[in-house]
Design a protein around this motif. Structure first.
Motif, PDB file in Angstrom:
ATOM      1  N   TYR A  92      20.103  21.470 -22.148  1.00  0.00           N
ATOM      2  CA  TYR A  92      21.165  22.515 -21.831  1.00  0.00           C
ATOM      3  C   TYR A  92      20.581  23.691 -22.004  1.00  0.00           C
ATOM      4  CZ  TYR A  92      24.022  18.077 -21.662  1.00  0.00           C
ATOM      5  OH  TYR A  92      24.602  16.895 -21.342  1.00  0.00           O
ATOM      6  N   LEU A  93      21.203  24.652 -21.503  1.00  0.00           N
ATOM      7  CA  LEU A  93      21.126  26.247 -21.937  1.00  0.00           C
ATOM      8  C   LEU A  93      22.399  26.823 -21.667  1.00  0.00           C
ATOM      9  CD1 LEU A  93      18.762  28.220 -22.820  1.00  0.00           C
ATOM     10  CD2 LEU A  93      18.593  28.887 -20.446  1.00  0.00           C
ATOM     11  N   GLN A  94      23.277  26.959 -22.773  1.00  0.00           N
ATOM     12  CA  GLN A  94      24.213  27.642 -22.722  1.00  0.00           C
ATOM     13  C   GLN A  94      24.062  29.471 -22.883  1.00  0.00           C
ATOM     14  OE1 GLN A  94      27.693  26.710 -22.679  1.00  0.00           O
ATOM     15  NE2 GLN A  94      28.140  28.788 -22.367  1.00  0.00           N
ATOM     16  N   MET A  95      24.622  29.959 -21.727  1.00  0.00           N
ATOM     17  CA  MET A  95      24.230  31.394 -21.716  1.00  0.00           C
ATOM     18  C   MET A  95      25.505  32.157 -21.701  1.00  0.00           C
ATOM     19  SD  MET A  95      21.465  31.262 -18.590  1.00  0.00           S
ATOM     20  CE  MET A  95      22.592  30.706 -17.511  1.00  0.00           C
ATOM     21  N   ASN A  96      25.547  32.757 -22.725  1.00  0.00           N
ATOM     22  CA  ASN A  96      27.041  33.728 -22.975  1.00  0.00           C
ATOM     23  C   ASN A  96      26.619  35.299 -22.931  1.00  0.00           C
ATOM     24  OD1 ASN A  96      28.568  31.335 -23.661  1.00  0.00           O
ATOM     25  ND2 ASN A  96      27.862  31.341 -25.826  1.00  0.00           N
ATOM     26  N   SER A  97      27.743  36.094 -22.978  1.00  0.00           N
ATOM     27  CA  SER A  97      27.442  37.465 -22.711  1.00  0.00           C
ATOM     28  C   SER A  97      26.139  37.826 -21.767  1.00  0.00           C
ATOM     29  CB  SER A  97      26.998  37.923 -24.187  1.00  0.00           C
ATOM     30  OG  SER A  97      27.978  37.746 -25.174  1.00  0.00           O
ATOM     31  N   LEU A  98      26.351  37.396 -20.723  1.00  0.00           N
ATOM     32  CA  LEU A  98      25.218  37.540 -19.466  1.00  0.00           C
ATOM     33  C   LEU A  98      24.956  38.873 -19.175  1.00  0.00           C
ATOM     34  CD1 LEU A  98      25.550  34.452 -17.827  1.00  0.00           C
ATOM     35  CD2 LEU A  98      23.501  34.933 -18.812  1.00  0.00           C
ATOM     36  N   LYS A  99      23.873  39.438 -19.074  1.00  0.00           N
ATOM     37  CA  LYS A  99      23.300  40.812 -18.455  1.00  0.00           C
ATOM     38  C   LYS A  99      22.839  40.792 -17.138  1.00  0.00           C
ATOM     39  CE  LYS A  99      22.530  42.147 -23.429  1.00  0.00           C
ATOM     40  NZ  LYS A  99      21.452  42.422 -24.449  1.00  0.00           N
ATOM     41  N   PHE A 100      23.027  42.027 -16.784  1.00  0.00           N
ATOM     42  CA  PHE A 100      22.408  41.951 -15.324  1.00  0.00           C
ATOM     43  C   PHE A 100      20.892  41.597 -15.323  1.00  0.00           C
ATOM     44  CE2 PHE A 100      21.644  43.384 -10.895  1.00  0.00           C
ATOM     45  CZ  PHE A 100      20.199  43.937 -10.959  1.00  0.00           C
ATOM     46  N   GLU A 101      19.857  42.032 -16.320  1.00  0.00           N
ATOM     47  CA  GLU A 101      18.759  41.526 -16.474  1.00  0.00           C
ATOM     48  C   GLU A 101      18.308  40.109 -16.848  1.00  0.00           C
ATOM     49  OE1 GLU A 101      20.410  44.019 -18.045  1.00  0.00           O
ATOM     50  OE2 GLU A 101      19.850  44.131 -20.284  1.00  0.00           O
ATOM     51  N   ASP A 102      19.417  39.303 -16.881  1.00  0.00           N
ATOM     52  CA  ASP A 102      19.284  37.820 -16.942  1.00  0.00           C
ATOM     53  C   ASP A 102      19.163  37.272 -15.731  1.00  0.00           C
ATOM     54  OD1 ASP A 102      21.578  37.827 -19.791  1.00  0.00           O
ATOM     55  OD2 ASP A 102      19.444  37.793 -19.928  1.00  0.00           O
ATOM     56  N   THR A 103      19.348  38.064 -14.687  1.00  0.00           N
ATOM     57  CA  THR A 103      19.368  37.583 -13.125  1.00  0.00           C
ATOM     58  C   THR A 103      17.821  36.960 -13.068  1.00  0.00           C
ATOM     59  OG1 THR A 103      20.916  38.897 -12.383  1.00  0.00           O
ATOM     60  CG2 THR A 103      19.394  38.002 -10.686  1.00  0.00           C
ATOM     61  N   ALA A 104      17.761  35.654 -12.574  1.00  0.00           N
ATOM     62  CA  ALA A 104      16.403  35.073 -12.322  1.00  0.00           C
ATOM     63  C   ALA A 104      16.746  33.593 -11.774  1.00  0.00           C
ATOM     64  CB  ALA A 104      15.658  34.948 -13.689  1.00  0.00           C
ATOM     65  N   VAL A 105      15.691  32.947 -11.440  1.00  0.00           N
ATOM     66  CA  VAL A 105      15.569  31.452 -11.275  1.00  0.00           C
ATOM     67  C   VAL A 105      15.213  31.026 -12.585  1.00  0.00           C
ATOM     68  CG1 VAL A 105      14.753  29.733 -10.060  1.00  0.00           C
ATOM     69  CG2 VAL A 105      14.956  31.750  -8.768  1.00  0.00           C
ATOM     70  N   TYR A 106      16.290  29.911 -12.946  1.00  0.00           N
ATOM     71  CA  TYR A 106      15.896  29.394 -14.150  1.00  0.00           C
ATOM     72  C   TYR A 106      15.042  28.017 -13.947  1.00  0.00           C
ATOM     73  CZ  TYR A 106      18.219  32.918 -16.869  1.00  0.00           C
ATOM     74  OH  TYR A 106      18.455  34.406 -17.196  1.00  0.00           O
ATOM     75  N   TYR A 107      14.031  27.595 -14.923  1.00  0.00           N
ATOM     76  CA  TYR A 107      13.287  26.435 -14.767  1.00  0.00           C
ATOM     77  C   TYR A 107      13.580  25.772 -16.017  1.00  0.00           C
ATOM     78  CZ  TYR A 107      11.300  28.606 -10.677  1.00  0.00           C
ATOM     79  OH  TYR A 107      11.080  29.393  -9.474  1.00  0.00           O
TER      80      TYR A 107
END
Length: 124
Positions: free
Chosen positions: A80-95
């Motif tokens: 799992y990858l729990q992602m909090n406090s997301l930012k615009f720069e986190d936009t991506a395809v995650y693998y």
């Protein structure tokens, strides 16, 4: 042979949260270090997080420390990858990716198996 399937991506507002999952086939999931990478438009794929076989040690890249958490459940063959406090720069395809090496490696060339990726879009 290990097959990896990511899920959980989507569209979220800045400051929001998402949890990505990566389900692995096969009975040898616990034999692999697992990693999460991401690729933003026009950029190279980069390491985000990694976790050892037992789950006892995790490593996150500086830009996501304090916001993202990586974990795994070997009984469910899932990381799992729990992602909090997301930012615009986190936009991506995650693998997600699996590595037979004993240590967490940041270099994608060291990983043996890869999923197809899941899109994460953070709106500002």
């Amino acid at each position: 042979q290990v097959q990896l399937v990511e899920s959980g991506g989507g569209l979220v507002q800045a400051g929001g949260s998402l949890r990505l999952s990566c389900a692995a086939s096969g009975r040898t999931f616990s034999s692999y270090v697992m990693g999460w990478f991401r690729q933003a438009p026009g950029k190279e794929r980069e390491f985000v997080a990694g976790i050892t076989r037992s789950g006892g040690t995790a490593y996150l890249t500086d830009s996501v420390k304090g916001r993202f958490t990586i974990s795994r459940d070997n009984a469910k063959n899932t990381v799992y990858l729990q992602m909090n406090s997301l930012k615009f720069e986190d936009t991506a395809v995650y693998y997600c990716a699996a590595d037979h090496h004993i240590l967490i490696r940041r270099e994608e060339a060291g990983y043996d198996y890869w999923g197809q990726g899941t899109q994460v879009t953070v709106s500002s």
